[in-house]
Scaffold this motif. Sequence first.
Motif, PDB file in Angstrom:
ATOM      1  N   SER B  44       0.832  -1.199   0.000  1.00 29.06           N
ATOM      2  CA  SER B  44       0.000   0.000   0.000  1.00 29.06           C
ATOM      3  C   SER B  44       0.875   1.260   0.000  1.00 29.06           C
ATOM      4  N   LEU B  45       1.938   1.243   0.813  1.00 32.09           N
ATOM      5  CA  LEU B  45       2.849   2.403   0.860  1.00 32.09           C
ATOM      6  C   LEU B  45       3.525   2.606  -0.494  1.00 32.09           C
ATOM      7  N   TYR B  46       3.931   1.489  -1.125  1.00 30.89           N
ATOM      8  CA  TYR B  46       4.582   1.579  -2.434  1.00 30.89           C
ATOM      9  C   TYR B  46       3.639   2.234  -3.462  1.00 30.89           C
ATOM     10  N   LEU B  47       2.390   1.763  -3.489  1.00 32.62           N
ATOM     11  CA  LEU B  47       1.438   2.285  -4.484  1.00 32.62           C
ATOM     12  C   LEU B  47       1.154   3.766  -4.253  1.00 32.62           C
ATOM     13  N   LEU B  48       1.013   4.159  -2.976  1.00 28.83           N
ATOM     14  CA  LEU B  48       0.755   5.571  -2.670  1.00 28.83           C
ATOM     15  C   LEU B  48       1.939   6.435  -3.088  1.00 28.83           C
ATOM     16  N   PHE B  49       3.137   5.939  -2.787  1.00 24.64           N
ATOM     17  CA  PHE B  49       4.360   6.656  -3.158  1.00 24.64           C
ATOM     18  C   PHE B  49       4.451   6.803  -4.679  1.00 24.64           C
ATOM     19  N   ALA B  50       4.194   5.695  -5.391  1.00 24.53           N
ATOM     20  CA  ALA B  50       4.345   5.719  -6.847  1.00 24.53           C
ATOM     21  C   ALA B  50       3.318   6.632  -7.503  1.00 24.53           C
ATOM     22  N   ILE B  51       2.054   6.498  -7.099  1.00 22.18           N
ATOM     23  CA  ILE B  51       1.009   7.282  -7.753  1.00 22.18           C
ATOM     24  C   ILE B  51       1.148   8.765  -7.399  1.00 22.18           C
ATOM     25  N   GLY B  52       1.540   9.059  -6.154  1.00 21.58           N
ATOM     26  CA  GLY B  52       1.738  10.446  -5.748  1.00 21.58           C
ATOM     27  C   GLY B  52       2.884  11.076  -6.523  1.00 21.58           C
ATOM     28  N   PHE B  53       3.996  10.351  -6.616  1.00 19.16           N
ATOM     29  CA  PHE B  53       5.177  10.895  -7.299  1.00 19.16           C
ATOM     30  C   PHE B  53       4.892  11.117  -8.785  1.00 19.16           C
ATOM     31  N   LYS B  54       4.249  10.123  -9.408  1.00 21.38           N
ATOM     32  CA  LYS B  54       3.946  10.253 -10.838  1.00 21.38           C
ATOM     33  C   LYS B  54       3.021  11.444 -11.092  1.00 21.38           C
ATOM     34  N   GLY B  55       2.031  11.639 -10.214  1.00 25.88           N
ATOM     35  CA  GLY B  55       1.109  12.763 -10.356  1.00 25.88           C
ATOM     36  C   GLY B  55       1.843  14.089 -10.247  1.00 25.88           C
ATOM     37  N   GLY B  56       2.734  14.185  -9.264  1.00 27.79           N
ATOM     38  CA  GLY B  56       3.502  15.425  -9.078  1.00 27.79           C
ATOM     39  C   GLY B  56       4.411  15.685 -10.265  1.00 27.79           C
ATOM     40  N   ALA B  57       5.082  14.635 -10.752  1.00 26.96           N
ATOM     41  CA  ALA B  57       5.986  14.795 -11.906  1.00 26.96           C
ATOM     42  C   ALA B  57       5.200  15.214 -13.142  1.00 26.96           C
ATOM     43  N   LEU B 179       1.714  10.390   2.885  1.00 31.39           N
ATOM     44  CA  LEU B 179       2.596   9.849   1.849  1.00 31.39           C
ATOM     45  C   LEU B 179       2.142  10.266   0.453  1.00 31.39           C
ATOM     46  N   LEU B 180       0.845  10.191   0.202  1.00 29.42           N
ATOM     47  CA  LEU B 180       0.335  10.540  -1.133  1.00 29.42           C
ATOM     48  C   LEU B 180       0.654  11.991  -1.469  1.00 29.42           C
ATOM     49  N   LEU B 181       0.336  12.896  -0.541  1.00 24.62           N
ATOM     50  CA  LEU B 181       0.589  14.318  -0.801  1.00 24.62           C
ATOM     51  C   LEU B 181       2.084  14.623  -0.783  1.00 24.62           C
TER      52      LEU B 181
END
Lengths: 103, 326
Positions: B44-57, B179-181
């Motif tokens: 769950s932490l991995y997915l939140l990190f990945a989706i948050g980072f991709k969105g920001g990028a 984590l997401l934000l």
Amino acid sequence: MQMHEARRVEVIIEAVMEKQVIRALKEAGVTGFTILPVLGGSGRSGQWTREGNVGRASGMIAVICLIAPARLDALLEALFPVLNDHIGVVSVTETSILRAERF
Amino acid sequence: MDQILSLAGQNLLSPVILFFALGLVAALARSDLTFPEAIAKGMSLYLLFAIGFKGGASVADHGADFSLGVAVLAGVVLSLLLPLVAFALLRILARGVSVTDAAAVAGHYGSISIVTFVAATSLLGAAGMEFEGYMVAVAAAMEAPAIVSALWLAMRGGAGGKMDSDLWREILLNGSIVLLLGAFFIGWATGERGMEEVAPFIVAPFKGVLCLFLLDMGIVAGRGLRQAGGVVTPGVVAFGVIMPLVGAAFGLAAGLVLGLSAGGVAVMMTLSASASYIAVPAAMRVALPKANPALYLTLALGITFPFNLTLGIPLYMGLAQMLTGG
């Protein structure tokens, strides 16, 4: 070996209430306690397990403390408002301890 | 219509959905297949990190403008509004449900399911539909306001409920949101350079981890359904299927008014249609302990989540494409 009478208080409660339980313990002057994760179980609210769960909503914890008998009532009074309406069990067991000055 | 059916067919045969189905069937068949809690939380932490980072990028790549703020505001309004609709609908469809339970359920349906969001973005990627990167921020903004509406509904109905500092900490500082934000802002700040650095970790393995995570979600959902007992009445099931469609209609209207892309509208519909099963259940256990967790967890995870995953998301994608001309 000199043994002393004590009470072992075990609170099994929803994981989301951990902070509130610890605050109640500290309010009652209990500074020594142990928190354990609970694998699973069953009760009035049904069966549950911690396996596979991501959120804390369905997890439970066990908070255990050893105290001098004279402090028991104050501790239970501090705990009661926290436990009210929440899923959980509180048990008190008579036990013996070494080094009474620590409790 | 053909387009929607084709998307639904592709979706049902995607590894992500098939792994969810595997977990569901395994749990219903009482298999001992299970994930340790720590691994489930790690994924769950991995997915939140990945989706948050991709969105920001993505925001850094395309640039942020006024539309980001308006979309976030629209998300907050939807999150505040949808619980009122859900509360009324549940009380109509399932008359035996108490005010406390209805308020708690309503809070779940105003908030969002981040895994449904992740699954939708994955399916959008497979269909070649792009969406605005800032939808990650909209998802984060939609998590909490629904809880306020749910507690207002409970208090208004005389069902109690408390809003203290513990609850606000639970709502605003829960690990998922932080984590997401956090990943979103780091992705935004570091942009293309940051993305290049972490891409091997968050791009290639993403779908594999998502498959495993959905396998776990299927197991948890199946276990919940097996143990739900008397809470799953026909009215409750009807609510679990109708409410996401109602929520999606609100999301569709908001997406069209905001002028989002077809992918953005589909994401907004998915967010509005989904029901939280991480942040809101925990908040409800603190604030409304008398509400029955079996009801809201079964509804959110056992009925609405599988519905959105299998039929809902392709429907939202098809409608978004049709109505935006995208």
